[in-house]
Design a protein around this motif. Sequence first.
Motif, PDB file in Angstrom:
ATOM      1  N   PRO A   1      48.830  35.463  51.299  1.00  0.00           N
ATOM      2  CA  PRO A   1      48.872  34.015  51.528  1.00  0.00           C
ATOM      3  C   PRO A   1      47.595  33.275  51.169  1.00  0.00           C
ATOM      4  N   HIS A   2      46.536  33.988  50.767  1.00  0.00           N
ATOM      5  CA  HIS A   2      45.244  33.343  50.566  1.00  0.00           C
ATOM      6  C   HIS A   2      45.139  32.733  49.166  1.00  0.00           C
ATOM      7  N   GLU A   3      44.166  31.821  49.025  1.00  0.00           N
ATOM      8  CA  GLU A   3      43.923  31.172  47.743  1.00  0.00           C
ATOM      9  C   GLU A   3      43.351  32.185  46.748  1.00  0.00           C
ATOM     10  N   PRO A   4      43.897  32.248  45.532  1.00  0.00           N
ATOM     11  CA  PRO A   4      43.363  33.195  44.546  1.00  0.00           C
ATOM     12  C   PRO A   4      41.891  32.972  44.239  1.00  0.00           C
ATOM     13  N   GLU A   5      41.415  31.704  44.324  1.00  0.00           N
ATOM     14  CA  GLU A   5      40.024  31.403  43.997  1.00  0.00           C
ATOM     15  C   GLU A   5      39.041  32.132  44.910  1.00  0.00           C
ATOM     16  N   LEU A   6      39.455  32.391  46.138  1.00  0.00           N
ATOM     17  CA  LEU A   6      38.565  33.115  47.054  1.00  0.00           C
ATOM     18  C   LEU A   6      38.259  34.511  46.526  1.00  0.00           C
ATOM     19  N   PHE A   7      39.272  35.148  45.951  1.00  0.00           N
ATOM     20  CA  PHE A   7      39.059  36.485  45.400  1.00  0.00           C
ATOM     21  C   PHE A   7      38.184  36.424  44.154  1.00  0.00           C
ATOM     22  N   LEU A   8      38.266  35.331  43.404  1.00  0.00           N
ATOM     23  CA  LEU A   8      37.379  35.168  42.250  1.00  0.00           C
ATOM     24  C   LEU A   8      35.927  35.122  42.694  1.00  0.00           C
ATOM     25  N   PHE A   9      35.637  34.361  43.746  1.00  0.00           N
ATOM     26  CA  PHE A   9      34.255  34.283  44.224  1.00  0.00           C
ATOM     27  C   PHE A   9      33.815  35.598  44.879  1.00  0.00           C
ATOM     28  N   ALA A  10      34.747  36.307  45.529  1.00  0.00           N
ATOM     29  CA  ALA A  10      34.405  37.626  46.054  1.00  0.00           C
ATOM     30  C   ALA A  10      34.044  38.573  44.913  1.00  0.00           C
ATOM     31  N   PHE A  11      34.788  38.486  43.829  1.00  0.00           N
ATOM     32  CA  PHE A  11      34.533  39.324  42.654  1.00  0.00           C
ATOM     33  C   PHE A  11      33.159  39.016  42.061  1.00  0.00           C
TER      34      PHE A  11
ATOM     35  N   LEU B   1      42.514  43.176  42.629  1.00  0.00           N
ATOM     36  CA  LEU B   1      43.851  43.458  43.162  1.00  0.00           C
ATOM     37  C   LEU B   1      44.287  42.361  44.126  1.00  0.00           C
ATOM     38  N   GLY B   2      43.357  41.877  44.947  1.00  0.00           N
ATOM     39  CA  GLY B   2      43.685  40.785  45.861  1.00  0.00           C
ATOM     40  C   GLY B   2      44.057  39.520  45.121  1.00  0.00           C
ATOM     41  N   TYR B   3      43.326  39.224  44.041  1.00  0.00           N
ATOM     42  CA  TYR B   3      43.646  38.044  43.222  1.00  0.00           C
ATOM     43  C   TYR B   3      45.048  38.163  42.637  1.00  0.00           C
ATOM     44  N   ALA B   4      45.367  39.343  42.078  1.00  0.00           N
ATOM     45  CA  ALA B   4      46.689  39.540  41.485  1.00  0.00           C
ATOM     46  C   ALA B   4      47.784  39.446  42.538  1.00  0.00           C
TER      47      ALA B   4
ATOM     48  N   GLY C   1      50.881  58.228  41.651  1.00  0.00           N
ATOM     49  CA  GLY C   1      52.122  57.580  42.046  1.00  0.00           C
ATOM     50  C   GLY C   1      51.889  56.348  42.900  1.00  0.00           C
ATOM     51  N   LEU C   2      50.971  56.431  43.845  1.00  0.00           N
ATOM     52  CA  LEU C   2      50.693  55.283  44.710  1.00  0.00           C
ATOM     53  C   LEU C   2      50.041  54.141  43.935  1.00  0.00           C
ATOM     54  N   LEU C   3      49.131  54.468  43.004  1.00  0.00           N
ATOM     55  CA  LEU C   3      48.521  53.418  42.199  1.00  0.00           C
ATOM     56  C   LEU C   3      49.558  52.702  41.348  1.00  0.00           C
ATOM     57  N   LEU C   4      50.415  53.461  40.680  1.00  0.00           N
ATOM     58  CA  LEU C   4      51.410  52.844  39.804  1.00  0.00           C
ATOM     59  C   LEU C   4      52.430  52.039  40.607  1.00  0.00           C
ATOM     60  N   TRP C   5      52.728  52.487  41.790  1.00  0.00           N
ATOM     61  CA  TRP C   5      53.622  51.726  42.666  1.00  0.00           C
ATOM     62  C   TRP C   5      52.993  50.366  43.000  1.00  0.00           C
ATOM     63  N   LEU C   6      51.709  50.385  43.345  1.00  0.00           N
ATOM     64  CA  LEU C   6      51.008  49.137  43.651  1.00  0.00           C
ATOM     65  C   LEU C   6      50.991  48.209  42.440  1.00  0.00           C
ATOM     66  N   LEU C   7      50.657  48.763  41.270  1.00  0.00           N
ATOM     67  CA  LEU C   7      50.590  47.939  40.070  1.00  0.00           C
ATOM     68  C   LEU C   7      51.953  47.380  39.693  1.00  0.00           C
TER      69      LEU C   7
ATOM     70  N   VAL D   1      36.420  52.872  32.480  1.00  0.00           N
ATOM     71  CA  VAL D   1      37.578  52.520  31.654  1.00  0.00           C
ATOM     72  C   VAL D   1      38.729  52.028  32.520  1.00  0.00           C
ATOM     73  N   LEU D   2      39.002  52.747  33.605  1.00  0.00           N
ATOM     74  CA  LEU D   2      40.094  52.345  34.498  1.00  0.00           C
ATOM     75  C   LEU D   2      39.808  50.991  35.137  1.00  0.00           C
ATOM     76  N   LEU D   3      38.587  50.794  35.616  1.00  0.00           N
ATOM     77  CA  LEU D   3      38.226  49.520  36.244  1.00  0.00           C
ATOM     78  C   LEU D   3      38.335  48.358  35.260  1.00  0.00           C
ATOM     79  N   VAL D   4      37.848  48.571  34.038  1.00  0.00           N
ATOM     80  CA  VAL D   4      37.885  47.501  33.039  1.00  0.00           C
ATOM     81  C   VAL D   4      39.324  47.177  32.652  1.00  0.00           C
ATOM     82  N   LEU D   5      40.155  48.199  32.482  1.00  0.00           N
ATOM     83  CA  LEU D   5      41.558  47.955  32.112  1.00  0.00           C
ATOM     84  C   LEU D   5      42.275  47.165  33.197  1.00  0.00           C
ATOM     85  N   LEU D   6      42.135  47.583  34.448  1.00  0.00           N
ATOM     86  CA  LEU D   6      42.792  46.874  35.551  1.00  0.00           C
ATOM     87  C   LEU D   6      42.255  45.449  35.673  1.00  0.00           C
ATOM     88  N   THR D   7      40.954  45.287  35.519  1.00  0.00           N
ATOM     89  CA  THR D   7      40.361  43.953  35.624  1.00  0.00           C
ATOM     90  C   THR D   7      40.862  43.036  34.514  1.00  0.00           C
ATOM     91  N   THR D   8      40.955  43.566  33.299  1.00  0.00           N
ATOM     92  CA  THR D   8      41.390  42.750  32.162  1.00  0.00           C
ATOM     93  C   THR D   8      42.840  42.316  32.298  1.00  0.00           C
TER      94      THR D   8
END
Length: 440
Positions: A306-316, A295-298, A182-188, A229-236
């Motif tokens: 408030p942060h730049e999405p690109e920062l999360f790309l480089f963190a990834f 998740l931070g990028y999304a 429930g908490l995951l789906l709420w976040l998504l 599978v879960l990680l790849v689906l969320l990432t995609t």
Amino acid sequence: MTAPVRQAGVFAALCTLSLAVPLAGPRVGAAVAGVVLLGAYVITDGPLFDLLAYPGDYEDSRLYGLITFVLAAVALGLMATAASMPVAVFVGTILLVGYGNLGEQLVRLRTDGPVVRVVGFCLTAAVAAVAGQAITRSLAGDAAVSALPIMVFLAASGAFLAALLRDMLLRSDDPIVVLSVGLLLWLLAELQPTIGPTELLIALAVTVALGYTSYALETASIAGMLTGVLLVLLTTVLGGYGWFAVLVSFFAIGGLSTKFRYEEKTELGVAEDNNGARGSGNVLGNAAVALVAVLGYAASDAGLLPHEPELFLFAFTGSIATAMSDTLSSEIGSVFDRPRLITTLKPVEPGTDGGVTWQGELAGIVGAAIVAVIATGLFPEVSGGGATIIVAAGIAGMTVDSLLGATLEGSILGNQGVNFLATLSGALVSVLLVVTFVLG
């Protein structure tokens, strides 16, 4: 019909009562839950008790399994009425767990194969979750058809997480599964990802195919497969196909490196257990930071951060470069003689935590470079300088992994904890370098 199937059918029917919330309102839903709780408390023996009881319930003659399940459902219901959780998420979660369990028990009537059981659970759970969301949306006057892709995405994500938790926990731990899903789906749902039906079908098909391939090749256990599978689906879905390619490159190359001279590593006592199949702890230890970055990028892209999405790309990419470097360094370097402890450079036995070889270090650098090359080709934000940053982050994270292995692993940290901290350091180094030399 066997007793487990009958019990699963009754629990599924009780889960269907969650539709009382969108049908008649939260007050009626609370009343229904109260009646079920009262019944679970007063029924202490007899055929109905036997039908609903988990094995541990017989000791105190109390239906604790049902009681805790209803309380977990009530907690989600309160979030749906007093907080901002969508009612459709609440209903979908309850039906997902209840009917998923029924689907698994029905499959058990014909086979006890672990993969088939997981497939039966996931398919039934996902269909039930989509149906629950669609009914709730229709009752509220929302356009359920146009929202079908996001409903399927939520249902599939919840089904994979529920199957993973059920594989790791006991059947009596379903309340934990309900709350976690429930908490995951709420976040998504809050992230409001935009995805079309074609893109979703491609993501699901590729994700499931890669997951089964990893299990069939014995590079992942059932839990490891579900985690991947879960990680790849969320990432995609949340990141895109570029993020997917970077993550899968690690899973594919890292998994194959585990098989590199496996018999020799077995003789040396440094081979991965279970014939090299990685479990959920290993997958999460290497990819949890990457998932948080996705998740931070999304969230940033949706305006929730408030942060730049690109920062999360480089963190990834920094975290994946670390995971790739560390995996290749360990799997390839461990078959060479005379490793040296990174803190003292004294020779140690193969497999010693913190032991390094020049061959392993070179393999680790190559692994980071592979991630950097893939990222450069797929992301416009990663220029030549960005590729250098990713390689540096991967090497830094690999070094941190070796230092932690030589100092804290075994006494304070386990292998998964070391992997997590190493990938976190790689992500932080990547972000720090970007802020200093690119954005600064």
